[in-house]
Scaffold this motif. Structure first.
Motif, PDB file in Angstrom:
ATOM      1  N   LEU A   1      30.739  30.632  32.969  1.00 56.72           N
ATOM      2  CA  LEU A   1      30.864  29.405  33.764  1.00 56.72           C
ATOM      3  C   LEU A   1      32.189  28.662  33.559  1.00 56.72           C
ATOM      4  CD1 LEU A   1      29.332  27.923  35.931  1.00 56.72           C
ATOM      5  CD2 LEU A   1      28.191  26.605  34.150  1.00 56.72           C
ATOM      6  N   PRO A   2      32.674  28.472  32.332  1.00 54.85           N
ATOM      7  CA  PRO A   2      33.972  27.786  32.187  1.00 54.85           C
ATOM      8  C   PRO A   2      35.118  28.533  32.884  1.00 54.85           C
ATOM      9  CG  PRO A   2      32.835  27.866  30.086  1.00 54.85           C
ATOM     10  CD  PRO A   2      32.052  28.718  31.030  1.00 54.85           C
ATOM     11  N   PHE A   3      35.102  29.851  32.806  1.00 59.94           N
ATOM     12  CA  PHE A   3      36.154  30.652  33.464  1.00 59.94           C
ATOM     13  C   PHE A   3      36.038  30.537  34.987  1.00 59.94           C
ATOM     14  CE2 PHE A   3      35.363  32.677  29.357  1.00 59.94           C
ATOM     15  CZ  PHE A   3      36.645  32.616  28.817  1.00 59.94           C
ATOM     16  N   LEU A   4      34.820  30.542  35.464  1.00 60.49           N
ATOM     17  CA  LEU A   4      34.570  30.400  36.893  1.00 60.49           C
ATOM     18  C   LEU A   4      35.080  29.047  37.390  1.00 60.49           C
ATOM     19  CD1 LEU A   4      33.120  31.611  39.395  1.00 60.49           C
ATOM     20  CD2 LEU A   4      31.039  30.555  38.566  1.00 60.49           C
ATOM     21  N   LEU A   5      34.747  27.997  36.685  1.00 55.20           N
ATOM     22  CA  LEU A   5      35.178  26.658  37.098  1.00 55.20           C
ATOM     23  C   LEU A   5      36.694  26.498  36.987  1.00 55.20           C
ATOM     24  CD1 LEU A   5      32.312  24.513  35.566  1.00 55.20           C
ATOM     25  CD2 LEU A   5      32.615  25.240  37.945  1.00 55.20           C
ATOM     26  N   TYR A   6      37.277  27.069  35.958  1.00 58.25           N
ATOM     27  CA  TYR A   6      38.739  27.010  35.809  1.00 58.25           C
ATOM     28  C   TYR A   6      39.421  27.740  36.972  1.00 58.25           C
ATOM     29  CZ  TYR A   6      43.416  27.524  33.921  1.00 58.25           C
ATOM     30  OH  TYR A   6      44.783  27.495  33.759  1.00 58.25           O
ATOM     31  N   GLY A   7      38.905  28.914  37.312  1.00 61.08           N
ATOM     32  CA  GLY A   7      39.498  29.700  38.388  1.00 61.08           C
ATOM     33  C   GLY A   7      39.367  29.049  39.751  1.00 61.08           C
ATOM     34  N   LEU A   8      38.332  28.226  39.929  1.00 65.50           N
ATOM     35  CA  LEU A   8      38.137  27.543  41.209  1.00 65.50           C
ATOM     36  C   LEU A   8      38.829  26.179  41.268  1.00 65.50           C
ATOM     37  CD1 LEU A   8      34.381  28.371  41.960  1.00 65.50           C
ATOM     38  CD2 LEU A   8      36.427  29.286  43.105  1.00 65.50           C
ATOM     39  N   HIS A   9      39.417  25.757  40.156  1.00 69.74           N
ATOM     40  CA  HIS A   9      40.057  24.435  40.142  1.00 69.74           C
ATOM     41  C   HIS A   9      41.263  24.377  41.087  1.00 69.74           C
ATOM     42  CE1 HIS A   9      41.081  20.487  38.783  1.00 69.74           C
ATOM     43  NE2 HIS A   9      42.283  20.896  38.421  1.00 69.74           N
ATOM     44  N   ASN A  10      42.163  25.314  40.988  1.00 67.84           N
ATOM     45  CA  ASN A  10      43.292  25.471  41.912  1.00 67.84           C
ATOM     46  C   ASN A  10      43.341  26.942  42.314  1.00 67.84           C
ATOM     47  OD1 ASN A  10      44.462  22.814  42.015  1.00 67.84           O
ATOM     48  ND2 ASN A  10      45.079  23.130  39.887  1.00 67.84           N
ATOM     49  N   PRO A  11      42.441  27.357  43.204  1.00 70.20           N
ATOM     50  CA  PRO A  11      42.258  28.790  43.434  1.00 70.20           C
ATOM     51  C   PRO A  11      43.389  29.458  44.205  1.00 70.20           C
ATOM     52  CG  PRO A  11      40.888  27.539  44.936  1.00 70.20           C
ATOM     53  CD  PRO A  11      41.536  26.548  44.012  1.00 70.20           C
ATOM     54  N   THR A  12      43.673  30.662  43.775  1.00 65.42           N
ATOM     55  CA  THR A  12      44.541  31.573  44.517  1.00 65.42           C
ATOM     56  C   THR A  12      43.630  32.685  45.027  1.00 65.42           C
ATOM     57  OG1 THR A  12      44.973  32.951  42.591  1.00 65.42           O
ATOM     58  CG2 THR A  12      46.479  31.086  42.961  1.00 65.42           C
ATOM     59  N   GLU A  13      44.160  33.568  45.831  1.00 63.04           N
ATOM     60  CA  GLU A  13      43.348  34.677  46.311  1.00 63.04           C
ATOM     61  C   GLU A  13      42.870  35.531  45.134  1.00 63.04           C
ATOM     62  OE1 GLU A  13      43.587  38.552  49.252  1.00 63.04           O
ATOM     63  OE2 GLU A  13      44.916  36.853  49.647  1.00 63.04           O
ATOM     64  N   LEU A  14      43.775  35.793  44.191  1.00 58.90           N
ATOM     65  CA  LEU A  14      43.406  36.601  43.027  1.00 58.90           C
ATOM     66  C   LEU A  14      42.348  35.894  42.178  1.00 58.90           C
ATOM     67  CD1 LEU A  14      43.728  39.036  41.171  1.00 58.90           C
ATOM     68  CD2 LEU A  14      45.642  37.836  40.073  1.00 58.90           C
ATOM     69  N   SER A  15      42.532  34.605  41.932  1.00 59.84           N
ATOM     70  CA  SER A  15      41.560  33.895  41.089  1.00 59.84           C
ATOM     71  C   SER A  15      40.190  33.827  41.761  1.00 59.84           C
ATOM     72  CB  SER A  15      42.051  32.494  40.716  1.00 59.84           C
ATOM     73  OG  SER A  15      42.038  31.626  41.823  1.00 59.84           O
ATOM     74  N   ARG A  16      40.168  33.766  43.079  1.00 62.38           N
ATOM     75  CA  ARG A  16      38.883  33.775  43.791  1.00 62.38           C
ATOM     76  C   ARG A  16      38.171  35.117  43.621  1.00 62.38           C
ATOM     77  NH1 ARG A  16      37.078  30.230  47.679  1.00 62.38           N
ATOM     78  NH2 ARG A  16      38.311  28.358  47.906  1.00 62.38           N
ATOM     79  N   TRP A  17      38.911  36.228  43.693  1.00 60.07           N
ATOM     80  CA  TRP A  17      38.289  37.541  43.474  1.00 60.07           C
ATOM     81  C   TRP A  17      37.765  37.647  42.046  1.00 60.07           C
ATOM     82  CZ3 TRP A  17      36.428  39.890  47.313  1.00 60.07           C
ATOM     83  CH2 TRP A  17      37.096  40.013  48.532  1.00 60.07           C
ATOM     84  N   ILE A  18      38.536  37.133  41.094  1.00 57.17           N
ATOM     85  CA  ILE A  18      38.089  37.153  39.692  1.00 57.17           C
ATOM     86  C   ILE A  18      36.843  36.289  39.532  1.00 57.17           C
ATOM     87  CG2 ILE A  18      38.704  36.453  37.339  1.00 57.17           C
ATOM     88  CD1 ILE A  18      41.631  37.282  38.077  1.00 57.17           C
ATOM     89  N   CYS A  19      36.851  35.108  40.149  1.00 59.68           N
ATOM     90  CA  CYS A  19      35.686  34.219  40.082  1.00 59.68           C
ATOM     91  C   CYS A  19      34.462  34.861  40.720  1.00 59.68           C
ATOM     92  CB  CYS A  19      35.993  32.884  40.761  1.00 59.68           C
ATOM     93  SG  CYS A  19      37.116  31.841  39.822  1.00 59.68           S
ATOM     94  N   LEU A  20      34.674  35.552  41.818  1.00 59.30           N
ATOM     95  CA  LEU A  20      33.566  36.247  42.468  1.00 59.30           C
ATOM     96  C   LEU A  20      32.968  37.298  41.526  1.00 59.30           C
ATOM     97  CD1 LEU A  20      31.799  36.803  44.965  1.00 59.30           C
ATOM     98  CD2 LEU A  20      33.589  38.403  45.724  1.00 59.30           C
ATOM     99  N   ALA A  21      33.828  38.057  40.873  1.00 58.29           N
ATOM    100  CA  ALA A  21      33.347  39.081  39.927  1.00 58.29           C
ATOM    101  C   ALA A  21      32.570  38.431  38.777  1.00 58.29           C
ATOM    102  CB  ALA A  21      34.520  39.897  39.395  1.00 58.29           C
ATOM    103  N   ILE A  22      33.109  37.361  38.231  1.00 54.89           N
ATOM    104  CA  ILE A  22      32.420  36.651  37.138  1.00 54.89           C
ATOM    105  C   ILE A  22      31.064  36.154  37.616  1.00 54.89           C
ATOM    106  CG2 ILE A  22      32.470  34.563  35.712  1.00 54.89           C
ATOM    107  CD1 ILE A  22      35.563  34.932  35.583  1.00 54.89           C
ATOM    108  N   PHE A  23      31.042  35.563  38.807  1.00 54.60           N
ATOM    109  CA  PHE A  23      29.799  35.010  39.332  1.00 54.60           C
ATOM    110  C   PHE A  23      28.757  36.109  39.563  1.00 54.60           C
ATOM    111  CE2 PHE A  23      27.054  33.661  42.854  1.00 54.60           C
ATOM    112  CZ  PHE A  23      26.487  32.535  42.277  1.00 54.60           C
ATOM    113  N   ILE A  24      29.170  37.223  40.139  1.00 55.01           N
ATOM    114  CA  ILE A  24      28.223  38.308  40.418  1.00 55.01           C
ATOM    115  C   ILE A  24      27.691  38.923  39.127  1.00 55.01           C
ATOM    116  CG2 ILE A  24      28.038  40.649  41.374  1.00 55.01           C
ATOM    117  CD1 ILE A  24      29.774  39.630  43.730  1.00 55.01           C
ATOM    118  N   VAL A  25      28.559  39.102  38.137  1.00 55.23           N
ATOM    119  CA  VAL A  25      28.090  39.633  36.849  1.00 55.23           C
ATOM    120  C   VAL A  25      27.097  38.657  36.216  1.00 55.23           C
ATOM    121  CG1 VAL A  25      28.794  40.176  34.485  1.00 55.23           C
ATOM    122  CG2 VAL A  25      30.092  41.105  36.411  1.00 55.23           C
ATOM    123  N   ALA A  26      27.447  37.372  36.212  1.00 51.25           N
ATOM    124  CA  ALA A  26      26.547  36.370  35.622  1.00 51.25           C
ATOM    125  C   ALA A  26      25.229  36.312  36.390  1.00 51.25           C
ATOM    126  CB  ALA A  26      27.228  35.004  35.610  1.00 51.25           C
TER     127      ALA A  26
END
Length: 173
Positions: free
Chosen positions: A15-40
């Motif tokens: 969750l902290p990584f997900l929230l950090y990645g969505l704070h000022n999202p880039t396309e790459l950070s959104r894909w990373i956040c999506l992966a984190i969210f789906i795994v969680a």
């Protein structure tokens, strides 16, 4: 603490990584956040499966699992409100339902597991949040919002069904 309960608790670690990645999202950070969210989110299925398979269903797990689910859903949704992707009042409806159910559960002598409506709520929320996090083309904006509103509807329906007195639901069945 059982293995399924540890898996439930581990869901919070992303969750902290997900929230950090969505704070000022880039396309790459959104894909990373999506992966984190789906795994969680997938650990929600895994902990329940293992609890049943290993015969380790516990009151702690019944309490902890929906609580962690609330953090996993509400955290990204609040970030999406900040990004202007979903309206705050829609997220408020989800939050209000979750607080109402949590307050109601405090007064219960036994904790019951999720029913089919609660499971539909969770799955619809995971789908909606995944679509909203993913850096999809603009053509996906309306389908993503429709998925969000469907999840809000399932959230409210499941909350109403959860709070109905058992005698009322048996009389109408």
């Amino acid at each position: 603490m059982t293995i399924p309960n540890w898996i439930t608790f581990s869901r919070l670690l992303g969750l902290p990584f997900l929230l950090y990645g969505l704070h000022n999202p880039t396309e790459l950070s959104r894909w990373i956040c999506l992966a984190i969210f789906i795994v969680a989110a997938s650990t929600d299925w895994l902990d329940g499966y293992l609890a049943r398979k290993l015969n380790q269903i516990s009151d702690l797990g019944k309490f902890l699992d929906p609580l962690v689910d609330k953090f996993l859903v509400l955290g990204p949704l609040l970030a999406l409100v900040e990004l202007g992707q979903v309206p705050a009042w829609g997220v408020f409806l989800i939050l209000a339902r979750e607080l109402a159910i949590a307050g109601w559960r405090v007064n219960q002598t036994s904790i019951s597991g999720a029913n089919i409506w609660g499971k539909l709520k969770t799955v619809s929320q995971i789908i909606a949040i995944s679509l909203l996090i993913a850096p999809l083309p603009a053509v996906w904006q309306i389908p993503s919002l429709i998925a969000f509103w469907i999840s809000v509807a399932f959230t409210l329906i499941s909350g109403a069904i959860y709070l109905l007195p058992p005698t009322l639901t048996k009389e109408n069945a």
